[in-house]
Structures are given as structure tokens and as C-alpha cells.
Motif scaffolding. Sequence first.
Motif, short mmCIF file in Angstrom:
data_model
loop_
_atom_site.label_atom_id
_atom_site.label_comp_id
_atom_site.label_asym_id
_atom_site.label_seq_id
_atom_site.Cartn_x
_atom_site.Cartn_y
_atom_site.Cartn_z
N UNK A 24 -4.10 11.21 -1.24
CA UNK A 24 -4.26 12.61 -0.80
C UNK A 24 -4.44 12.74 0.71
N UNK A 25 -4.46 11.61 1.42
CA UNK A 25 -4.73 11.64 2.86
C UNK A 25 -3.58 10.95 3.59
N UNK A 26 -3.23 11.49 4.74
CA UNK A 26 -2.23 10.83 5.61
C UNK A 26 -2.98 10.10 6.71
N UNK A 27 -2.58 8.87 6.95
CA UNK A 27 -3.23 8.09 8.00
C UNK A 27 -2.45 6.83 8.28
N UNK A 28 -2.94 6.06 9.22
CA UNK A 28 -2.31 4.78 9.57
C UNK A 28 -2.50 3.80 8.41
N UNK A 29 -1.42 3.15 8.05
CA UNK A 29 -1.46 2.26 6.88
C UNK A 29 -2.19 0.96 7.19
N UNK A 30 -3.03 0.57 6.25
CA UNK A 30 -3.72 -0.72 6.26
C UNK A 30 -3.31 -1.40 4.96
N UNK A 31 -2.66 -2.53 5.05
CA UNK A 31 -2.24 -3.22 3.83
C UNK A 31 -3.49 -3.76 3.13
N UNK A 32 -3.66 -3.41 1.86
CA UNK A 32 -4.85 -3.88 1.13
C UNK A 32 -4.77 -5.39 0.88
N UNK A 33 -5.90 -5.98 0.54
CA UNK A 33 -5.96 -7.41 0.27
C UNK A 33 -5.12 -7.81 -0.94
#
Length: 174
Positions: free
Chosen positions: A118-127
Motif C-alpha cells: 500500500x506504500x510507494x518507496x525505495x525498494x529494499x530486497x528482503x532477506x
Amino acid sequence: MQYKQQIMSPHDIVILLKIVAYGKESWFQKPLAEALGISQSEVSKSLNRSKYAGLLDPTGKTVMKLALLEFLQFGLRYVFPQKPGPVVRGVPTSHSAPPLNEEIHSNEDYVWPYGKGTVRGHSIMPLYPTVPEAALRDEKLYELLALVDALRVGRVREREFAITALKNRFGLGE
């Protein structure tokens, strides 16, 4: 004699954090695997690696919280580094998610890419790829994973807040 090196995997951290999230509640491999969307054989291998590394006790049931905290604080961002990527829709993480979003206010959100986010933001690849879904089903796990991401991608201030919060959640607070 054959030598096989034991190398930690990013999903080992996810599994250890899920065990921490269980608290004093007993847990079993099959439900743990299902909750995280990781195969039971991978969970078994992960538990063996964590025992070998000293992050789980010899029985494989109890997380060595002080050792895990030390690894998270001093090694995680070097072993599993991450840099913010393009803006995408996803699930908030790091300073954009609870509990850090109460302490740190930023114009830039960090998210795990997730189509139903539901949020737009800079992507951080999860572990691990299933982290967004697993986190949305378990609030305690979500907070632990977001705090760990603050250690991976945060600045000094975010990392300090994250370590304090992790100590409290691990029952190691001062």
C-alpha cells in the motif's frame, strides 16, 4: 577426509527471527516452514547451519540471542548488504515501518517490493522472497525484520535505534 564449509544464508536470519517472535511458545519445523513459505528441508538445513554458527543452542530449539544480536549489529550489513533501489509499491520496512517510524520521520520510504503493498518507496530486497507475506501475517516478526533492515540500510541513527529496539525485543534490554 571431506570438508564441507557451512555458509549462512539470508533466510537463516529470517528463520531465527521467527523463532524469536514465538517467544516462550514451543515451535515445530513444519508450521515454521509454512508460516515463512520456506520448504521444510530448507528450514532443517538452516537450523543445522545456525547450530554450527552458534546462533542456536545444541538442541536446535533456543536462539542464542546475544550471539544473534552481535551478528546482526556488527556483521549483517557486510554479509547481506543492500542499497535502496527504485521506487516501487510494497510493504514498509526499515525506518518506514513500526517501531522505527514512531522515532524517525523521513520523506523517503523504504519498502519490500510487493504487488499488494500500500506504500510507494525505495525498494529494499528482503532477506527472502516470502518475507513481505510472512511479515504481514505476524506483527512481531514484521517488527524484527524491519529493525534488521534498518541495520542493513540505515544510517548511524537508525542503526542505534534498531539495536536498542532489538535488545528490548530479545529481552536483553538494559
